[in-house]
Write a protein that holds these residues in place. Sequence first.
Motif, PDB file in Angstrom:
ATOM      1  N   GLN A   1       0.836  -1.206   0.000  1.00  0.00           N
ATOM      2  CA  GLN A   1       0.000   0.000   0.000  1.00  0.00           C
ATOM      3  C   GLN A   1       0.866   1.249   0.000  1.00  0.00           C
ATOM      4  O   GLN A   1       0.557   2.246  -0.677  1.00  0.00           O
ATOM      5  N   GLU A   2       1.953   1.220   0.738  1.00  0.00           N
ATOM      6  CA  GLU A   2       2.848   2.376   0.776  1.00  0.00           C
ATOM      7  C   GLU A   2       3.466   2.625  -0.595  1.00  0.00           C
ATOM      8  O   GLU A   2       3.582   3.783  -1.052  1.00  0.00           O
ATOM      9  N   GLU A   3       3.828   1.558  -1.298  1.00  0.00           N
ATOM     10  CA  GLU A   3       4.396   1.715  -2.644  1.00  0.00           C
ATOM     11  C   GLU A   3       3.361   2.289  -3.625  1.00  0.00           C
ATOM     12  O   GLU A   3       3.674   3.148  -4.457  1.00  0.00           O
ATOM     13  N   ILE A   4       2.117   1.789  -3.489  1.00  0.00           N
ATOM     14  CA  ILE A   4       1.045   2.286  -4.374  1.00  0.00           C
ATOM     15  C   ILE A   4       0.827   3.768  -4.143  1.00  0.00           C
ATOM     16  O   ILE A   4       0.679   4.549  -5.115  1.00  0.00           O
ATOM     17  N   GLU A   5       0.793   4.170  -2.887  1.00  0.00           N
ATOM     18  CA  GLU A   5       0.570   5.582  -2.579  1.00  0.00           C
ATOM     19  C   GLU A   5       1.702   6.456  -3.104  1.00  0.00           C
ATOM     20  O   GLU A   5       1.494   7.614  -3.497  1.00  0.00           O
ATOM     21  N   GLN A   6       2.915   5.902  -3.097  1.00  0.00           N
ATOM     22  CA  GLN A   6       4.042   6.653  -3.666  1.00  0.00           C
ATOM     23  C   GLN A   6       3.862   6.827  -5.174  1.00  0.00           C
ATOM     24  O   GLN A   6       4.119   7.906  -5.740  1.00  0.00           O
ATOM     25  N   ARG A   7       3.415   5.751  -5.843  1.00  0.00           N
ATOM     26  CA  ARG A   7       3.193   5.851  -7.285  1.00  0.00           C
ATOM     27  C   ARG A   7       2.029   6.795  -7.587  1.00  0.00           C
ATOM     28  O   ARG A   7       2.038   7.536  -8.561  1.00  0.00           O
ATOM     29  N   GLU A   8       1.028   6.732  -6.697  1.00  0.00           N
ATOM     30  CA  GLU A   8      -0.135   7.608  -6.872  1.00  0.00           C
ATOM     31  C   GLU A   8       0.277   9.078  -6.774  1.00  0.00           C
ATOM     32  O   GLU A   8      -0.257   9.944  -7.496  1.00  0.00           O
ATOM     33  N   ALA A   9       1.210   9.362  -5.903  1.00  0.00           N
ATOM     34  CA  ALA A   9       1.628  10.752  -5.693  1.00  0.00           C
ATOM     35  C   ALA A   9       2.350  11.318  -6.904  1.00  0.00           C
ATOM     36  O   ALA A   9       2.333  12.534  -7.138  1.00  0.00           O
ATOM     37  N   ILE A  10       2.970  10.433  -7.693  1.00  0.00           N
ATOM     38  CA  ILE A  10       3.744  10.940  -8.834  1.00  0.00           C
ATOM     39  C   ILE A  10       3.043  10.662 -10.172  1.00  0.00           C
ATOM     40  O   ILE A  10       3.658  10.790 -11.232  1.00  0.00           O
ATOM     41  N   ALA A  11       1.771  10.238 -10.106  1.00  0.00           N
ATOM     42  CA  ALA A  11       1.023   9.965 -11.369  1.00  0.00           C
ATOM     43  C   ALA A  11       0.892  11.253 -12.190  1.00  0.00           C
ATOM     44  O   ALA A  11       0.617  12.323 -11.650  1.00  0.00           O
ATOM     45  N   ARG A  12       1.081  11.118 -13.494  1.00  0.00           N
ATOM     46  CA  ARG A  12       1.103  12.303 -14.350  1.00  0.00           C
ATOM     47  C   ARG A  12      -0.275  12.652 -14.921  1.00  0.00           C
ATOM     48  O   ARG A  12      -0.563  13.816 -15.143  1.00  0.00           O
ATOM     49  N   THR A  13      -1.092  11.626 -15.172  1.00  0.00           N
ATOM     50  CA  THR A  13      -2.391  11.897 -15.808  1.00  0.00           C
ATOM     51  C   THR A  13      -3.509  11.392 -14.919  1.00  0.00           C
ATOM     52  O   THR A  13      -3.309  10.481 -14.101  1.00  0.00           O
ATOM     53  N   PRO A  14      -4.704  11.952 -15.077  1.00  0.00           N
ATOM     54  CA  PRO A  14      -5.850  11.463 -14.299  1.00  0.00           C
ATOM     55  C   PRO A  14      -6.136   9.995 -14.554  1.00  0.00           C
ATOM     56  O   PRO A  14      -6.509   9.262 -13.630  1.00  0.00           O
ATOM     57  N   ALA A  15      -5.950   9.544 -15.724  1.00  0.00           N
ATOM     58  CA  ALA A  15      -6.230   8.138 -16.046  1.00  0.00           C
ATOM     59  C   ALA A  15      -5.265   7.222 -15.284  1.00  0.00           C
ATOM     60  O   ALA A  15      -5.657   6.191 -14.734  1.00  0.00           O
ATOM     61  N   GLU A  16      -3.984   7.637 -15.289  1.00  0.00           N
ATOM     62  CA  GLU A  16      -2.973   6.830 -14.552  1.00  0.00           C
ATOM     63  C   GLU A  16      -3.274   6.805 -13.053  1.00  0.00           C
ATOM     64  O   GLU A  16      -3.204   5.769 -12.411  1.00  0.00           O
ATOM     65  N   ARG A  17      -3.681   7.981 -12.528  1.00  0.00           N
ATOM     66  CA  ARG A  17      -3.987   8.055 -11.104  1.00  0.00           C
ATOM     67  C   ARG A  17      -5.215   7.194 -10.781  1.00  0.00           C
ATOM     68  O   ARG A  17      -5.265   6.524  -9.741  1.00  0.00           O
ATOM     69  N   ARG A  18      -6.196   7.183 -11.694  1.00  0.00           N
ATOM     70  CA  ARG A  18      -7.420   6.428 -11.458  1.00  0.00           C
ATOM     71  C   ARG A  18      -7.113   4.925 -11.369  1.00  0.00           C
ATOM     72  O   ARG A  18      -7.629   4.221 -10.504  1.00  0.00           O
TER      73      ARG A  18
END
Length: 312
Positions: A58-75
């Motif tokens: 979960q911590e890794e996912i949240e890190q990736r979520e924080a650096i997502a570039r597009t709304p689709a990637e974040r979704r």
Amino acid sequence: EKEDLKNQRFGLGREFQDLVETKEPLVSQKSDLLKQIEQIKSNFQTIIIKEKKIEQIQEEIEQREAIARTPAERRLIEKERWGIEEKRRELEKQRWPWDDKIKKIDDQINELEERISQIELKEASLINKQQEITKKEEKLALEIERITSAEDLETAENLMDKIDREKEKITQEINKISLNLNGVLAEEEEIEKKKKTIEQEEKAATQTDRRRELEKQRWQIEEDRRKVETKRWEVEEAKQNLENQLKRLDERKQNIAAKRNSIIARAEEVVRKIEGRPAPEPKPEIKLQPEPEPEPELKPEFKIEPLPAEVP
């Protein structure tokens, strides 16, 4: 008082034993509960490991979520996090019953510890009371010893006084015997003088009848001397016996005096302990330094001078 203290000590000992018997099963129960907690933790150790692993994911996912570039990637990442969160919740729900069991056991342990603590407080109180009784017993023993020491000291003093009276009596008897012995010695000396005079006359006598008469007189003087000597022996022996008695009394008095001094020293120590005074510091041992040996006296050397040559 001694019997009363003994009864108090016995009563405290019985109370202490009752407390020990009450505490032992509680301590045993606590030990069993601690073992149960360890067993429970061992049983859901797999859940804890899974929880830690999911937390890391979960911590890794949240890190990736924080650096997502597009709304689709974040979704997409957010949906992935939702799935992990659901798994985490399931594991936590699985852990809750085990947590409840541990909490229940912890509550039981706390209750046991409280009861054990109360018992140990009572034990400490009983130990303090026993120590107080010990102090009272020691003080009572010292008081009894002080009384006994006073009685022993009085007995020793009385014995020494009695010995002094016996010595005085024997000394007076020795003085009387000494006077008697002086009289016997004077009588013996007088007989010796008579015998010497008779022997001189006997040597000078030229007539047989006169010599025979002097010899008979000498015989009688010798008999008298033997009687006086026998009497002297008896007087000397009696005097020697009395002097021996006097010597034995002196030795006995010295022994009693040594015991008396020991009694006095112990009595002073007892009084010091009763009064609670500190023990005196031991006196430092004084070691005498050996005196230096005197240096040997140097004697002057004498040289023989050669004689002067003769003058031609």
